[in-house]
Design a protein around this motif. Structure first.
Motif, PDB file in Angstrom:
ATOM      1  N   ASP A  59      47.508   9.522  15.519  1.00  0.00           N
ATOM      2  CA  ASP A  59      45.877   9.801  15.431  1.00  0.00           C
ATOM      3  C   ASP A  59      45.252   8.460  15.730  1.00  0.00           C
ATOM      4  O   ASP A  59      44.379   8.137  16.434  1.00  0.00           O
ATOM      5  N   LEU A  60      45.834   7.181  15.207  1.00  0.00           N
ATOM      6  CA  LEU A  60      45.297   5.713  15.397  1.00  0.00           C
ATOM      7  C   LEU A  60      45.437   5.478  17.124  1.00  0.00           C
ATOM      8  O   LEU A  60      44.407   5.204  17.669  1.00  0.00           O
ATOM      9  N   GLY A  61      46.511   5.802  17.721  1.00  0.00           N
ATOM     10  CA  GLY A  61      46.572   5.551  19.100  1.00  0.00           C
ATOM     11  C   GLY A  61      45.685   6.381  20.049  1.00  0.00           C
ATOM     12  O   GLY A  61      45.271   5.919  20.872  1.00  0.00           O
ATOM     13  N   THR A  62      45.748   7.888  19.479  1.00  0.00           N
ATOM     14  CA  THR A  62      44.699   8.670  20.368  1.00  0.00           C
ATOM     15  C   THR A  62      43.419   8.203  20.018  1.00  0.00           C
ATOM     16  O   THR A  62      42.608   8.489  21.326  1.00  0.00           O
ATOM     17  N   ALA A  63      42.731   7.843  19.072  1.00  0.00           N
ATOM     18  CA  ALA A  63      41.426   7.215  18.778  1.00  0.00           C
ATOM     19  C   ALA A  63      41.257   6.243  19.876  1.00  0.00           C
ATOM     20  O   ALA A  63      40.331   6.165  20.519  1.00  0.00           O
ATOM     21  N   ILE A  64      42.162   5.240  19.742  1.00  0.00           N
ATOM     22  CA  ILE A  64      41.961   4.081  20.604  1.00  0.00           C
ATOM     23  C   ILE A  64      42.024   4.378  22.263  1.00  0.00           C
ATOM     24  O   ILE A  64      41.068   3.805  22.900  1.00  0.00           O
ATOM     25  N   GLU A  65      42.927   5.427  22.621  1.00  0.00           N
ATOM     26  CA  GLU A  65      43.029   5.742  23.862  1.00  0.00           C
ATOM     27  C   GLU A  65      41.942   6.390  24.350  1.00  0.00           C
ATOM     28  O   GLU A  65      41.516   6.164  25.575  1.00  0.00           O
ATOM     29  N   ARG A  66      41.142   7.307  23.616  1.00  0.00           N
ATOM     30  CA  ARG A  66      39.942   8.049  24.010  1.00  0.00           C
ATOM     31  C   ARG A  66      38.943   7.073  24.307  1.00  0.00           C
ATOM     32  O   ARG A  66      38.096   7.098  25.226  1.00  0.00           O
ATOM     33  N   PHE A  67      38.758   5.886  23.501  1.00  0.00           N
ATOM     34  CA  PHE A  67      37.521   5.107  23.671  1.00  0.00           C
ATOM     35  C   PHE A  67      37.666   3.856  24.921  1.00  0.00           C
ATOM     36  O   PHE A  67      37.152   3.679  25.683  1.00  0.00           O
ATOM     37  N   LYS A  68      38.939   3.938  25.103  1.00  0.00           N
ATOM     38  CA  LYS A  68      39.509   3.342  26.332  1.00  0.00           C
ATOM     39  C   LYS A  68      39.181   3.731  27.453  1.00  0.00           C
ATOM     40  O   LYS A  68      38.615   3.385  28.602  1.00  0.00           O
ATOM     41  N   ASP A  69      39.464   5.316  27.493  1.00  0.00           N
ATOM     42  CA  ASP A  69      39.180   6.070  28.605  1.00  0.00           C
ATOM     43  C   ASP A  69      37.937   6.411  28.852  1.00  0.00           C
ATOM     44  O   ASP A  69      37.231   6.430  30.013  1.00  0.00           O
ATOM     45  N   TYR A  70      37.017   6.548  28.003  1.00  0.00           N
ATOM     46  CA  TYR A  70      35.654   6.837  27.983  1.00  0.00           C
ATOM     47  C   TYR A  70      34.930   5.938  27.078  1.00  0.00           C
ATOM     48  O   TYR A  70      34.374   6.044  25.726  1.00  0.00           O
ATOM     49  N   PRO A  71      34.646   4.528  27.380  1.00  0.00           N
ATOM     50  CA  PRO A  71      34.025   3.727  26.701  1.00  0.00           C
ATOM     51  C   PRO A  71      32.536   3.768  26.301  1.00  0.00           C
ATOM     52  O   PRO A  71      32.017   3.328  25.289  1.00  0.00           O
ATOM     53  N   ASN A  72      32.022   4.887  26.966  1.00  0.00           N
ATOM     54  CA  ASN A  72      30.602   5.058  26.446  1.00  0.00           C
ATOM     55  C   ASN A  72      30.208   6.137  25.444  1.00  0.00           C
ATOM     56  O   ASN A  72      29.211   6.759  25.441  1.00  0.00           O
ATOM     57  N   LEU A  73      31.200   6.745  24.838  1.00  0.00           N
ATOM     58  CA  LEU A  73      31.198   7.522  24.044  1.00  0.00           C
ATOM     59  C   LEU A  73      30.354   7.516  22.757  1.00  0.00           C
ATOM     60  O   LEU A  73      30.360   6.427  22.378  1.00  0.00           O
ATOM     61  N   SER A  74      29.436   8.355  22.552  1.00  0.00           N
ATOM     62  CA  SER A  74      28.386   8.166  21.459  1.00  0.00           C
ATOM     63  C   SER A  74      29.065   8.587  19.951  1.00  0.00           C
ATOM     64  O   SER A  74      28.721   8.398  18.991  1.00  0.00           O
ATOM     65  N   GLY A  75      29.951   9.560  20.438  1.00  0.00           N
ATOM     66  CA  GLY A  75      30.784  10.121  19.183  1.00  0.00           C
ATOM     67  C   GLY A  75      31.888  11.129  19.496  1.00  0.00           C
ATOM     68  O   GLY A  75      31.911  11.678  20.678  1.00  0.00           O
ATOM     69  N   LEU A  76      32.755  10.902  18.488  1.00  0.00           N
ATOM     70  CA  LEU A  76      34.008  12.155  18.697  1.00  0.00           C
ATOM     71  C   LEU A  76      33.682  13.208  17.594  1.00  0.00           C
ATOM     72  O   LEU A  76      33.149  12.881  16.425  1.00  0.00           O
ATOM     73  N   ILE A  77      33.810  14.492  18.297  1.00  0.00           N
ATOM     74  CA  ILE A  77      33.846  15.637  17.174  1.00  0.00           C
ATOM     75  C   ILE A  77      35.004  16.395  17.162  1.00  0.00           C
ATOM     76  O   ILE A  77      35.574  16.740  17.941  1.00  0.00           O
ATOM     77  N   TYR A  78      35.699  16.497  15.845  1.00  0.00           N
ATOM     78  CA  TYR A  78      37.110  17.152  15.733  1.00  0.00           C
ATOM     79  C   TYR A  78      36.745  18.498  15.287  1.00  0.00           C
ATOM     80  O   TYR A  78      36.099  18.574  14.311  1.00  0.00           O
TER      81      TYR A  78
END
Length: 353
Positions: free
Chosen positions: A334-353
């Motif tokens: 989960d730690l790796g996934t969250a970091i990877e997602r912000f690397k792929d999409y640096p302009n994310l305003s938020g993550l919704i699970y």
């Protein structure tokens, strides 16, 4: 025209006809009928009394009767003190729904908000089929994503596929033990269902072995740890993380069967994804993050070698990040996934699970 607007216009017509008075639509108060009363929409009569010059009940009766006799929107009414409850004809609602249905942009914002959201849903394990809980998860996640898009946000739909871990090894081990090289083609079974069959087979054999150990005097907790099939699954997980060629090849083959089954189900459900993440990739980044956090004294190691995060400042239980044998847990990836997602999409305003 909305149903409520039609009601307002007809109430104005009723007032003008009954009391020979012009009346503004702005002065009409319509609200949803309370659930304890019969009706769809309710007219608040009190603001009209200066025109009707009659009691609230009498005024409501007169207006209700006029609407029933002279308009095409109501099929019945009832009066509760100063409130006129109106039941709207089915054909009026249907006409409204048809108008909405014909407008492909109904409910959608034409303007972009400039915000970007990622919505995660489904996120299954590759050791069993999608089940009833996944239906709820998928329909809810897909709906949230589409609602966000309709409101002008840019949206990426994603999932993290839990394709590694002890639970995956259980299915793999059971297939080795009982499968006789069975495949989706040879069994005429969806791939995810086939893998689920062997996950169940593991559990049956595991319980059988635990019961046998308990029968000869072993404590039940010890028996759960010492059952041969469980220890073999643990050993397989260590081999997988070490990229043992045979174990890794079996893992790739069985996962491919599952993905084929998942894809069929997603098509039938009508949901899709813009980006897929795999735990087998993100756990590696997660382990690096945990090791760095340990070196920086953000995490701590217990005597058995397991690594934990102290969450007492947040009034939460401490969280396991790496097992004593060095293998990963859900939180690692989960730690790796969250970091990877912000690397792929640096302009994310938020993550919704």
């Amino acid at each position: 025209m909305r149903v409520v607007d039609s009601v307002i216009l007809n109430v104005v017509r009723a007032i003008e006809a009954l009391y020979s008075q012009e009346f503004s639509t702005q002065q009409i108060q319509i609200q949803k009928t309370k659930k304890e009363f019969e009706g769809d929409l309710t007219l608040v009569v009190f603001p009209l009394l200066k025109v009707t010059k009659k009691s609230p009940e009498h005024s409501a009766e007169e207006i209700g009767k006029w609407l029933l006799d002279n308009s095409e929107i109501t099929n019945s009414y009832n009066v509760v003190k100063g409130f006129l409850n109106l039941s709207i004809k089915d054909e009026v609602w249907l006409a409204q729904f048809n108008i909405w249905a014909e407008n492909e942009n109904f409910g959608k914002s034409a303007a972009s908000t400039g915000e970007t959201f990622m919505v995660e849903y489904s996120s299954p394990n590759t050791n069993k089929p999608l089940h009833l809980g996944h239906l709820r998860n998928n329909f809810l996640g897909y709906s949230v994503a589409e609602i966000l898009k309709a409101n002008g946000h840019e949206v990426y739909k994603t999932q993290i596929i839990n394709d590694r871990g002890i639970h995956i090894c259980k299915s793999m081990l059971a297939w080795q033990m009982f499968g006789n090289n069975e495949t989706p083609e040879s069994s005429d079974m969806k791939g995810d269902h086939l893998i689920g069959k062997y996950y169940v087979a593991f559990d049956k054999e595991y319980k059988k072995q635990v019961a046998a150990l308990v029968k000869v005097g072993m404590d039940s907790k010890d028996a759960e740890r010492e059952a041969e099939i469980f220890k073999d699954a643990q050993a397989m997980l260590l081999k997988w993380e070490a990229r043992d060629p045979d174990v890794y090849a079996l893992w790739e083959t069985m996962n491919s069967w599952v993905y084929g089954g998942f894809e069929t189900t997603y098509k039938e459900m009508g949901v899709d994804f813009d980006k897929l993440y795999y735990e087998s990739n993100t756990y590696i980044l997660g382990k690096d993050v945990v090791k760095k956090g340990l070196a920086d004294n953000n995490f701590y190691k217990k005597d058995d070698g397991s690594v934990w995060c102290d969450l007492s400042d947040h009034k939460m239980d401490d969280k396991l990040l790496l097992r004593a044998d060095g293998t990963s847990v859900y939180m690692t990836q989960d730690l790796g996934t969250a970091i990877e997602r912000f690397k792929d999409y640096p302009n994310l305003s938020g993550l919704i699970y």
